[in-house]
Design a protein around this motif. Structure first.
Motif, PDB file in Angstrom:
ATOM      1  N   GLY A   1       0.793  -1.230   0.000  1.00  0.00           N
ATOM      2  CA  GLY A   1       0.000   0.000   0.000  1.00  0.00           C
ATOM      3  C   GLY A   1       0.823   1.277   0.000  1.00  0.00           C
ATOM      4  N   ALA A   2       2.129   1.152  -0.270  1.00  0.00           N
ATOM      5  CA  ALA A   2       3.028   2.312  -0.143  1.00  0.00           C
ATOM      6  C   ALA A   2       2.544   3.521  -0.941  1.00  0.00           C
ATOM      7  N   GLN A   3       2.050   3.272  -2.161  1.00  0.00           N
ATOM      8  CA  GLN A   3       1.648   4.388  -3.016  1.00  0.00           C
ATOM      9  C   GLN A   3       0.161   4.715  -2.875  1.00  0.00           C
ATOM     10  N   ALA A   4      -0.553   3.950  -2.062  1.00  0.00           N
ATOM     11  CA  ALA A   4      -1.988   4.192  -1.923  1.00  0.00           C
ATOM     12  C   ALA A   4      -2.286   5.131  -0.756  1.00  0.00           C
ATOM     13  N   VAL A   5      -1.637   4.898   0.387  1.00  0.00           N
ATOM     14  CA  VAL A   5      -2.013   5.621   1.612  1.00  0.00           C
ATOM     15  C   VAL A   5      -1.891   7.148   1.534  1.00  0.00           C
ATOM     16  N   PRO A   6      -1.004   7.710   0.702  1.00  0.00           N
ATOM     17  CA  PRO A   6      -1.016   9.180   0.630  1.00  0.00           C
ATOM     18  C   PRO A   6      -2.197   9.723  -0.173  1.00  0.00           C
ATOM     19  N   HIS A   7      -2.872   8.857  -0.937  1.00  0.00           N
ATOM     20  CA  HIS A   7      -3.853   9.358  -1.902  1.00  0.00           C
ATOM     21  C   HIS A   7      -5.297   8.971  -1.609  1.00  0.00           C
ATOM     22  N   LEU A   8      -5.507   7.838  -0.975  1.00  0.00           N
ATOM     23  CA  LEU A   8      -6.896   7.396  -0.826  1.00  0.00           C
ATOM     24  C   LEU A   8      -7.147   6.694   0.509  1.00  0.00           C
ATOM     25  N   LYS A   9      -8.403   6.689   0.886  1.00  0.00           N
ATOM     26  CA  LYS A   9      -8.804   6.090   2.164  1.00  0.00           C
ATOM     27  C   LYS A   9      -8.696   4.567   2.074  1.00  0.00           C
ATOM     28  N   VAL A  10      -7.990   3.996   3.031  1.00  0.00           N
ATOM     29  CA  VAL A  10      -7.827   2.545   3.059  1.00  0.00           C
ATOM     30  C   VAL A  10      -8.596   1.985   4.253  1.00  0.00           C
ATOM     31  N   ASP A  11      -9.367   0.935   3.993  1.00  0.00           N
ATOM     32  CA  ASP A  11     -10.114   0.270   5.052  1.00  0.00           C
ATOM     33  C   ASP A  11      -9.806  -1.224   4.948  1.00  0.00           C
ATOM     34  N   VAL A  12      -8.895  -1.693   5.802  1.00  0.00           N
ATOM     35  CA  VAL A  12      -8.419  -3.077   5.663  1.00  0.00           C
ATOM     36  C   VAL A  12      -9.520  -4.095   5.953  1.00  0.00           C
ATOM     37  N   GLN A  13     -10.500  -3.695   6.773  1.00  0.00           N
ATOM     38  CA  GLN A  13     -11.592  -4.640   7.055  1.00  0.00           C
ATOM     39  C   GLN A  13     -12.539  -4.738   5.869  1.00  0.00           C
TER      40      GLN A  13
END
Lengths: 407, 145
Positions: A202-214
């Motif tokens: 998720g290195a390039q995802a977390v600065p740009h979009l909301k992450v919900d692992v569940q």
């Protein structure tokens, strides 16, 4: 929630206010690392100035206070990715370290000779090499899911390649080179139908979009603080509790045990089992501060603004005949990779730097992907919410000058 | 001309450009475009210098007294810089080449090409030329690398 204004936001980032080669710095290399807001820098300074002490060790006041702060940082990360429990958050050195931890510990416990690990053709070397190493060590094989010319993975291609010997799927959420946002929720769902766990880079995802692992139902989710406006040297491994309980420690040392004698060891429960030695305490505090900073702006505004930036940058580049955008998925984060026909990316990057524009050139640690496109590398403009439309205009002007000089 | 004299000549040429980086780069780019340094047939993978963002091929030859150098790159700026280095070092004795400080790169305002990043081809080129020179020096007989 305040109204989003990049001009105000830029004031929070001291490094952006400088000249490079006599031009105002235009920083389009956020995919490599993002700049740090003052609050993050201050939180790190505050730790070393007034709070310095080791965690989980002493009974004294400073140690107790910083242990609380560090564990609070873990809770902040937990909420950031919506993990079910804070003990599912393991602090690491960064994404690479997180992936290596899983490759080692999960691999040791679950991967045997003849088994398979599956990745995609667009992975960063950090999500290729640990699995190659694991497969080599265990006599397992690495399977690579292809992509199409637009730079997309088809869910069915992934599903097709899963066999009874597949032990793990490892795939990036957002491609660092192409910007593609992969359909990981569907991929995870399909892998789970075959009882195969999934690791997400998720290195390039977390600065740009909301992450919900569940919501994603990810088994492992890895990211770095420094790409999301936090300090370097600290990262996160989210892992479902059930995996952490079954996996052996990655490194041995202080802090990971309950009892030690020369006859045997009882390990501490996760996450401490995976955090040998004194961690990057200031880093954890800085990461939590970065998360609070991002939360103040809010992903709703970040995603909307970055999408507008991306569309503008791509439309400007589309108008240039000699430019070809590499990675044309409809689902992209704010990353534009391109080549200029007849020119080497290195030459273009050198001249852009003379105009104060910082881009990344080269293979972006994705050599197999460059081989797929049959190019030596690309020029990559990776944007953040502090970038502006005016900067894109200046970048395009500089690019035109560079092309003129080099052609 | 000695290596130092070659360097001086280049420094004098670049002095005309003053602070104007665009002219300096245009000069380097022109050098990169104009010189057919190695033919495609000569660009074997065994001549590639590893670790550069752009490809860089190096071919050296020693006739027992003097060392000649040819190099090429798929990036124009790197190729132009290589052409300057070759102009300075070509057809000199290996011991002169090993000991050449190559101060001209800094003096003409192109020191950024020597920064220790993995993107950099010029540093690797100079290092390999000097390693070849050292090898010729220790053997003393004519040879191609």
């Amino acid at each position: 929630m305040a109204i989003f204004n990049p001009i105000d936001i830029r004031k929070d980032f001291p490094t952006l206010e400088q000249k490079v080669n006599k031009h105002n710095l235009i920083y389009f290399d956020n995919g490599a690392t993002a700049h740090k807001p003052k609050v993050v820098i201050n939180s790190i300074q505050e730790y070393y100035t007034n709070k310095n002490s080791n965690i989980h060790r002493g009974v004294h006041t400073l140690s107790r206070q910083i242990t609380e702060a560090y564990e609070q940082a873990r809770v902040t990360v937990q909420h950031f990715v919506n993990a079910a429990f804070s003990h599912e958050i393991v602090f690491t050195k960064g994404t690479t370290d997180s992936i290596n931890l899983v490759a080692y510990s999960f691999g040791k416990r679950f991967v045997k000779a003849g088994d398979e690990v599956m990745i995609s053709a667009m992975e960063h070397h950090s999500n290729i090499l640990p699995w190659m190493q694991l497969c080599e060590d265990r006599g397992a094989s690495l399977k690579v899911v292809p992509i199409n010319k637009a730079g997309e993975i088809k869910v069915e291609d992934f599903t097709k390649l899963i066999t009874d010997r597949t032990k793990l799927v490892a795939i990036t959420h957002v491609s660092n080179t192409l910007g593609t946002i992969n359909p990981i929720k569907e991929i995870i769902h399909n892998a789970h139908l075959r009882n195969v766990p999934v690791l997400i880079d998720g290195a390039q995802a977390v600065p740009h979009l909301k992450v919900d692992v569940q919501d994603l139902d990810a088994d492992f989710y890895c990211f770095s603080a420094h790409k999301m406006f936090g300090p370097t040297g600290v990262g996160v491994l989210y892992a479902k509790e059930k995996w952490l309980n079954e996996m052996p420690p990655y490194q041995s040392g202080g802090g990971i045990i309950q009892t030690v004698s020369f006859e045997g060891v009882t390990y501490a429960p996760a996450p401490l089992k995976f955090e040998a030695g004194t961690p990057h305490i200031a880093g954890g505090i800085g990461l939590a501060t970065a998360i609070n900073y991002i939360n103040q702006i809010g992903f709703e505004q970040i995603e909307k603004y970055e999408n507008e930036l991306l569309n503008y940058a791509q439309s400007q580049l589309h108008q240039m005949e000699e430019v070809e955008i590499i990675g044309q998925s409809e689902h992209k984060a704010a990353v534009v990779s391109f080549i200029v026909k007849g020119l080497h990316p290195y030459d273009v990057g050198m001249i852009l730097d003379k105009y104060g524009v910082a881009v990344r050139t080269g293979h972006h640690c994705t050599q197999p992907l460059m081989d797929y496109y049959k190019i030596p590398g690309t020029i990559r403009a990776s944007l953040a919410f502090y970038n502006t439309f005016e900067e894109i205009d200046t970048f395009v002007t500089a690019l035109k000058k560079a092309i003129k000089m080099l052609s | 001309m000695s290596i130092e004299e070659n360097e001086k000549e280049i420094i004098d040429e670049f002095n005309i450009f003053g602070d104007d980086w665009e002219s300096r780069y245009e000069y380097i780019i022109d050098l990169g475009k104009s010189l057919p340094l190695l033919s495609d047939a000569e660009k074997h993978d065994n001549l590639l210098i590893k670790g550069c963002q752009s490809k860089m091929w190096l071919k050296t030859y020693f006739d027992g007294t003097l060392m000649s150098i040819r190099a090429d790159s798929d990036a124009i700026i790197t190729k132009g810089m290589a052409a300057l280095v070759i102009r300075v070092l070509n057809n000199h004795r290996p011991e002169e080449i090993v000991n050449a400080p190559l101060n001209f790169i800094d003096a003409i305002g192109l020191k950024e090409h020597l920064s220790p990043t993995r993107a950099n081809g010029l540093t690797s080129l100079i290092k390999q030329i000097k390693l070849d020179a050292l090898a010729y020096l220790s053997k003393g007989s004519s040879e191609t690398k």
